[in-house]
Design an enzyme around this catalytic site. Structure first.
Site, PDB file in Angstrom:
ATOM      1  N   THR A 133       0.825  -1.206   0.000  1.00  0.00           N
ATOM      2  CA  THR A 133       0.000   0.000   0.000  1.00  0.00           C
ATOM      3  C   THR A 133       0.864   1.264   0.000  1.00  0.00           C
ATOM      4  O   THR A 133       0.343   2.373   0.015  1.00  0.00           O
ATOM      5  CB  THR A 133      -0.920   0.021   1.228  1.00  0.00           C
ATOM      6  N   SER A 171       5.584   7.680   9.126  1.00  0.00           N
ATOM      7  CA  SER A 171       4.654   7.420   8.031  1.00  0.00           C
ATOM      8  C   SER A 171       5.338   6.614   6.939  1.00  0.00           C
ATOM      9  O   SER A 171       6.557   6.679   6.759  1.00  0.00           O
ATOM     10  CB  SER A 171       4.147   8.748   7.450  1.00  0.00           C
ATOM     11  N   LYS A 172       4.528   5.863   6.182  1.00  0.00           N
ATOM     12  CA  LYS A 172       5.085   5.149   5.034  1.00  0.00           C
ATOM     13  C   LYS A 172       5.641   6.120   4.004  1.00  0.00           C
ATOM     14  O   LYS A 172       6.462   5.748   3.171  1.00  0.00           O
ATOM     15  CB  LYS A 172       4.007   4.271   4.385  1.00  0.00           C
ATOM     16  N   ARG A 173       5.182   7.353   4.067  1.00  0.00           N
ATOM     17  CA  ARG A 173       5.680   8.351   3.118  1.00  0.00           C
ATOM     18  C   ARG A 173       7.043   8.898   3.541  1.00  0.00           C
ATOM     19  O   ARG A 173       7.727   9.553   2.774  1.00  0.00           O
ATOM     20  CB  ARG A 173       4.687   9.504   2.990  1.00  0.00           C
ATOM     21  N   ASP A 174       7.401   8.665   4.806  1.00  0.00           N
ATOM     22  CA  ASP A 174       8.667   9.173   5.324  1.00  0.00           C
ATOM     23  C   ASP A 174       9.768   8.148   5.130  1.00  0.00           C
ATOM     24  O   ASP A 174       9.574   6.951   5.331  1.00  0.00           O
ATOM     25  CB  ASP A 174       8.557   9.484   6.822  1.00  0.00           C
TER      26      ASP A 174
END
Length: 308
Positions: free
Chosen positions: A16, A241-244
């Site tokens: 994801t 976060s997965k975005r980090d």
């Protein structure tokens, strides 16, 4: 676990979003512990929540892991292809009267619940449908019955934890209203079918463990050994976060240059003490050192930032 039984560990990312520093720590820890015991390390793609899956992300995860120096044993298991296995497990629970259909919406549960929410904001299910669907209700989801006896988790890192599931969550969902099987059921069936004996993952999943142990008992599965690793936090101490800090070829990370340094940083985060002499080595070589020398007693319990 019998002494002559092969240790089987696993790494199970969800496609994801890209792998990040927290994913890396889980991969390194699970790999090193399985290989230190002379065991197998399996890869599972937890793509069960299909609406949230990012196209192409699973392939990026494979290539990223390979670039970092990981090699997994056997074929990859895909949760999205295992609906029949999960359905069979649910039928067994229903036949034994350990699960039941539920016609409640989240809004109805929130209105009816009288128990206080737990620390994660979860509303314990108030047993509206436990003894049969009330008149006018149609099945939406399926829930497993939770007993009054607390579940004790013997974690190799975090120690003994006791969970009163009746107070924390009540009867919990094993098949969702959208028709998808819930993570708790899927992971239990997958671990049993893959012969997993050792589950090493982040401490954010520790609260899921008592639910999984309950399902293992109800389905007649053995309970693997659990070890929950400290979480990698953002520099300010918040959730990463997965975005980090993405560790991904698709995100432009040069893993040919950075891979060894990243593996080394993950081992040090886990309390290990690799020698300075391997600091410039490739990821595969540093993983080999971890597999040969990983010391579980050195792993900390506190979450912290990781610099890499």
């Amino acid at each position: 676990m019998p002494e002559n039984r092969t240790v089987v560990g696993r790494f199970a990312p969800s496609p994801t979003g890209p792998l990040h520093l927290g994913s890396l720590v889980a991969a390194v820890g699970s790999y090193a512990m399985a290989k230190r015991a002379g065991g197998l390390w399996l890869l599972r793609m937890e793509d069960l929540d299909t609406p949230r899956v990012v196209p192409g992300m699973a392939d990026d995860m494979f290539r990223t892991l390979e670039s970092l120096g990981f090699a997994w044993d056997g074929d990859v298991m895909w949760q999205s292809r295992r609906a029949e296995a999960y359905g069979s497990a649910l039928e067994r629970l229903l036949s034994a009267r350990n699960a039941y259909p539920c016609g409640c919406s989240r809004a109805e549960i929130a209105r009816a619940a009288s128990a206080p929410h737990d620390g994660e904001g979860e509303v314990p299910y108030p047993n509206i449908c436990r003894n049969g669907l009330p008149a006018g209700k149609e099945p939406r989801s399926y829930r497993v019955k939770v007993g009054a006896e607390p579940i004790v988790v013997h974690d190799l890192i975090m120690g003994e934890k006791r969970y009163d599931l009746a107070r924390i969550c009540g009867d919990f969902v094993v098949k969702r209203a959208d028709g998808l099987f819930a993570y708790q059921l899927a992971v239990v069936v997958d671990d049993a079918d893959q012969g997993v004996t050792q589950v090493v993952r982040g401490a954010d999943l520790l609260s899921s463990t008592p639910r999984q142990i309950l399902l293992q008992r109800l389905l007649g599965y053995e309970t693997p050994a659990y070890a929950h690793l400290p979480l990698v936090t953002a520099p300010g101490g918040g959730k990463l976060s997965k975005r980090d800090n993405a560790i991904s070829l698709a995100a432009g990370r040069d893993l040919a240059a950075d891979g060894g340094r990243l593996i080394l940083a993950a081992l040090r985060f886990l309390g290990q003490r690799p020698p300075a002499s391997i600091a410039g080595a490739a990821g595969r070589e540093i993983l080999a050192w971890g597999a040969a020398h990983f010391d579980l007693s050195l792993v900390p319990t506190a979450s912290a930032p990781l610099s890499a």
